[in-house]
Design an enzyme around this catalytic site. Structure first.
Site, mmCIF file in Angstrom:
data_model
loop_
_atom_site.group_PDB
_atom_site.id
_atom_site.type_symbol
_atom_site.label_atom_id
_atom_site.label_comp_id
_atom_site.label_asym_id
_atom_site.label_seq_id
_atom_site.Cartn_x
_atom_site.Cartn_y
_atom_site.Cartn_z
ATOM 1 N N ASP A 198 -9.507 -4.529 -5.807
ATOM 2 C CA ASP A 198 -8.756 -3.117 -4.671
ATOM 3 C C ASP A 198 -9.862 -2.201 -4.679
ATOM 4 O O ASP A 198 -10.224 -1.740 -5.538
ATOM 5 C CB ASP A 198 -7.256 -2.728 -5.304
ATOM 6 C CG ASP A 198 -6.784 -2.609 -4.051
ATOM 7 O OD1 ASP A 198 -7.434 -1.724 -2.784
ATOM 8 O OD2 ASP A 198 -5.326 -2.213 -4.239
ATOM 9 N N HIS B 75 -7.792 -5.337 -1.434
ATOM 10 C CA HIS B 75 -6.925 -4.339 -0.801
ATOM 11 C C HIS B 75 -5.337 -5.421 0.069
ATOM 12 O O HIS B 75 -4.280 -5.538 -0.283
ATOM 13 C CB HIS B 75 -6.687 -3.386 -0.022
ATOM 14 C CG HIS B 75 -5.650 -2.601 -0.665
ATOM 15 N ND1 HIS B 75 -4.798 -1.668 -0.823
ATOM 16 C CD2 HIS B 75 -4.796 -2.117 1.161
ATOM 17 C CE1 HIS B 75 -3.639 -0.646 -0.738
ATOM 18 N NE2 HIS B 75 -3.966 -1.003 0.990
ATOM 19 N N SER C 103 0.762 -1.780 0.083
ATOM 20 C CA SER C 103 0.203 -0.288 0.316
ATOM 21 C C SER C 103 0.948 1.602 0.221
ATOM 22 O O SER C 103 1.822 1.653 -1.146
ATOM 23 C CB SER C 103 -0.908 0.186 1.112
ATOM 24 O OG SER C 103 -1.536 1.192 1.357
#
Length: 911
Positions: free
Chosen positions: A826, A860, A753
């Site tokens: 995501d 994610h 991330s």
């Protein structure tokens, strides 16, 4: 799974040469090198484009491919999917197919040995304790879902992901088996559950005797209840629950049962998708400013609106402990329903039209209604319009009444918060928020203002009619405060008890302990003197993290420390049992897994274990772990957790290849930027796709090295992000190399991330690392123009900062190999899959060395067994390729040899 590779060298050659000669006898093994050489100009990240198809047709027309073969995909794409002919995957597939067989894409790979058995090791169970402190509940996670489960049809609507089969949101953990621990005796009893029953949405009853849960079936969601006293579970309902908005039920007091959202009985079939679009998709704006951060899974069409209304609509029912159903409220779009402590009233939070295509459900228009269940009457509390134009600044809130709830210390007193500045933090105002209360049996009377603040309301803890604690905060100033007030005397000003920097962990006093109040809801736990409360905190200090239990006298302000953890343990207080003499802790150390203990302060040595879990990964017992401290060039103190692999002896083996796993953080001043916030005494065992698995392959890991990005004297942190990032990373590298632990020429940097964004920036702006691993990142900040992470300014307010922070801008400077991994589903704001796809395209076009792995159905964070195992395989392969050494291989072989001994029948039979 889609895989694309670019090795840089071949691409540069294709830019200088025309077509080479095709083998005249095109056997597959002869064609492979030729196709690999030219695959760079044929392939695209997600397969082949029209250009690749045209090339294939051109080759066929010229009769350059003269053999009989049936391909399941365009031929020119197969080197892409196989990772290049030189890769292990390609070699495996090439050697296993016949010339006349179909070419398939890459298969899911398992983590390499010796970490594969560790990856499949069972997780430690979770333990929770009932509000009455009589029972502990041992719940074992059912394990990660399979890819087939993730591939079940889902609907992405209004920021929610709904499973149509069960009419519920997805992503929660399920548990089976479940056991009850009697705290007084330590006796543990299993709860008999059918093998196929896996429970989620667990919720204690107010008296702590029961636990409600749901079970997913092929026909929907059932309600179950567990009787802790009898250690028995039973089903309370058929699959009727609606969990599209989350947990569908809440407990009423006593034996009143539960209030649940259920599927309307006359709902019918879902709205069919039109076979032909009814018209174009049109968006129009009226000129008002509506800055919005990037969101995913929003509504996109009138059909989406119809689906959202269909799956979100529910009725409100009472379900008794015998399974009897009683209707309470007619069907509507209920977002939340909150019963009062005495069970006689409900606050209903209801979604209203028009729906939005720009923001998720929490910004939709809503109305709050108070329902009197005895009088069958309703009172409108608030009607909030659609909040599309909310400022992206973190201190922004929607205008109007918000944060409705019940005072937990009273029968039916509701409260809410209201912004006094229209919710706009950029608007000058002496006061920002006010807290109001209203008696439910007198809804027509004016509300009472209890408290107001120049900052934003955070949380309220209710004690009794003369005691409440309220916290507020302001992100822009990194400030948090704690106030004490007398709810019966709202005209008296509150007392300020704590005022600190929210990032100053060393001054954190801890959080109040709670206990069931007169109606079963949690209230502040008071000491015998009636004026003291208990605080449990992390105990952060320059020496490390040592959690504590304090008694805090609210009259005198005196704090008495009742207990504090000490080396070699990391131990946290779970709860007090009786008058601060007995209390439960969770204890762990580097070698001992977390277990729960019962302490008695009257006899400090009398500690009784409530659980006795063993190390699920004894292979990691010899991992060396150390919290290291060092300084940035400008004097800011830094820290990190250093892990060294089993069997590694620095004095004998020399420097080691090390993986730096990074994630920066913004700070408002340097005094808090270097605080130690992790403990060396934690029991660290990897799970899922953790980078710590790399220790089992012989690599060192520097986990979360401090990379503070500090903004001081009115400057925003990101204005000097690159310079501070380089300084922090350089200090970490110099430290491990200076100690003789790290090989400067064999360092890898990785992150997930915002950490992946950091990886790409470090490769673009430094030569500290040999290669990088970037998972689910964002690399082009112009795609997140209204803020990201800690950045509150828009692109147009800080154009140069957005540009300088985007590693996409400097892709031509990334001259180290970069592994990009991203979930194709995501839903995290800002990390669209296109972020990784476009950075890969840039690197490929510029002659960089990169590999792009797209994971089907993954969000994610990666959830399925197949994806997490494959991610570990990709990471291990990338490390071996670019920083692997003979020392790493030797350490790996030593661990494998030890595992063979540990897993032998003779060894297992030992006591």
């Amino acid at each position: 799974m889609w895989v694309s590779v670019s090795d840089g060298v071949s691409l540069k050659l294709t830019q200088k040469r025309r077509w080479g000669s095709v083998p005249q006898s095109p056997q597959l093994d002869q064609l492979t090198p030729w196709m690999t050489q030219w695959s760079h100009i044929l392939r695209q990240p997600m397969g082949c484009d029209g250009f690749g198809d045209r090339v294939l047709r051109r080759l066929l027309n010229r009769r350059l491919l003269k053999w009989s073969v049936q391909w399941s995909v365009p031929l020119v794409c197969w080197p892409v999917w196989l990772g290049g002919a030189a890769s292990p995957i390609a070699a495996q597939v090439t050697s296993s197919i016949a010339v006349t067989g179909p070419v398939t894409g890459p298969t899911w790979q398992a983590p390499p040995h010796p970490i594969e058995p560790m990856f499949r090791a069972p997780q430690l169970p979770d333990v929770a304790f009932s509000p009455n402190r009589r029972y502990g509940l041992e719940i074992r996670p059912s394990g990660p879902p399979s890819l087939a489960e993730l591939a079940q049809p889902v609907l992405s609507l209004a920021g929610l992901t709904i499973e149509p089969r069960t009419n519920s949101s997805i992503g929660g953990r399920t548990y089976h088996p479940i056991s009850v621990i009697d705290v007084a005796s330590g006796r543990q009893r299993p709860i008999a559950l059918p093998d196929q029953v896996e429970l989620d949405h667990l919720r204690w009853s107010r008296d702590g005797r029961y636990l409600s849960a749901t079970h997913r079936t092929d026909r929907g969601l059932e309600l179950w209840v567990i009787d802790l006293e009898q250690a028995q579970a039973r089903r309370l309902s058929n699959p009727i629950l609606n969990a599209a908005a989350g947990s569908p039920c809440d407990w009423l007091p006593g034996d009143g049962g539960l209030v649940c959202r259920t599927i309307p009985t006359d709902r019918g079939a879902p709205p069919p998708r039109p076979s032909v679009p009814l018209g174009p998709l049109i968006s129009e704006h009226d000129g008002q400013r509506s800055p919005t951060r990037t969101y995913t899974h929003l509504l996109k069409s009138s059909h989406d609106e119809a689906l959202f209304a269909y799956y979100f609509q529910s009725a409100i029912e009472r379900i008794s402990l015998k399974g009897e159903r009683s209707p309470l409220l007619d069907p509507d779009l209920y977002y939340n329903v909150m019963p009062s402590p005495d069970g006689n009233y409900l606050i209903a939070d209801i979604i209203q039209r028009p729906f939005s295509y720009q923001v998720p459900i929490d910004r939709f228009a809503r109305r709050f209604v108070l329902h009197d269940l005895n009088r069958r009457s309703s009172t409108l509390l608030a009607s909030l319009p659609l909040a599309e134009g909310l400022s992206p600044r973190f201190d922004a809130v929607r205008s109007g009444r918000r944060s409705f709830g019940w005072r937990s210390d009273r029968a039916a007193t509701l409260y809410w918060v209201e912004a006094l500045d229209s919710g706009d933090p950029e608007q000058p105002a002496p006061w920002r928020d006010a807290l109001y209360t209203l008696e439910a049996d007198q809804p027509d009377r004016p509300p009472v203002e209890l408290w107001r603040s120049p900052d934003r309301f955070d949380q309220a803890w209710w004690g009794h009619n003369h005691l409440a604690l309220i916290s507020d905060s302001w992100y822009g100033r990194r400030r948090t405060r704690l106030w004490q007030m007398d709810p019966s005397q709202p005209q008296q000003p509150p007392q300020l008890r704590v005022d600190r920097n929210s990032q100053d962990h060393y001054r954190d006093p801890g959080s109040p302990l709670l206990t069931p109040g007169p109606f079963g809801e949690l209230v502040l736990r008071l000491a015998k003197d009636g004026t003291s409360i208990y605080l449990a905190g992390d105990g952060a200090s320059p020496q490390g993290i040592y959690p504590f239990l304090d008694r805090w006298n609210l009259t005198t302000g005196q704090t008495d420390r009742l207990w504090q953890a000490a080396d070699p343990y990391y131990e946290t207080v779970v709860d007090l049992l009786d008058d601060e003499q007995q209390f439960i802790t969770q204890r762990q150390s580097q070698q001992e897994p977390p277990n729960f203990l019962l302490h008695d302060r009257r006899s400090p040595t009398a500690i009784r274990p409530l659980t006795q879990y063993r190390d699920p990964m004894p292979q990691f017992a010899h991992v060396r772990k150390e919290v290291i401290r060092y300084q940035r060039a400008d004097g800011v103190p830094l820290s990190a957790t250093l892990y060294l692999p089993p069997n590694y002896k620095p004095e004998h083996d020399g420097p080691l290849p090390i993986v730096f796993w990074v994630y920066p953080e913004d700070y408002g001043d340097r005094s808090t930027a270097g605080q130690v916030t992790t403990s060396a005494n934690l029991f660290s065992r990897p799970q899922g796709d953790s980078e710590l698995f790399l220790l089992g392959l012989g690599y060192g890991v520097l986990d979360n090295p401090s990379l503070p990005i500090v903004g001081e004297n009115g400057a925003e942190p990101n204005d000097t992000y690159i310079e501070q990032l380089i300084a922090g990373a350089t200090a970490a590298v110099d430290y491990v190399v200076g100690r003789g632990l790290g090989d400067r020429d064999r360092l890898m940097v990785g992150g997930h991330s915002y950490g992946a964004f950091t990886v790409a920036n470090l490769l673009a702006h430094t030569n500290l690392f040999k290669a990088g691993i970037a998972r689910s990142g964002a690399y082009n900040r112009t795609l997140t123009p209204f803020g990201f992470q800690g950045e509150q300014r828009s692109y147009w307010q800080a154009r140069e900062t957005y540009t300088r922070l985007s590693p996409f801008t400097f892709a031509d400077r990334i001259n180290e190999p970069l592994l990009l991994i991203h979930g194709q589903s995501d839903a995290n704001p800002g990390t669209y899959p296109i972020q990784s796809e476009r950075l890969y395209d840039a690197l490929r076009g510029l002659g960089g060395t990169a590999r792009l792995v797209m994971l089907p159905y993954e969000d994610h964070g990666y959830a399925s067994r197949e994806a997490t195992g494959h991610v570990l395989w990709e990471m291990a392969r990338w490390c071996d390729r670019y920083i692997g050494t003979a020392l790493v291989q030797q350490l790996r072989q030593n661990l494998q040899a030890r595992d063979r001994v540990n897993l032998s029948p003779t060894h297992r039979s030992r006591p």
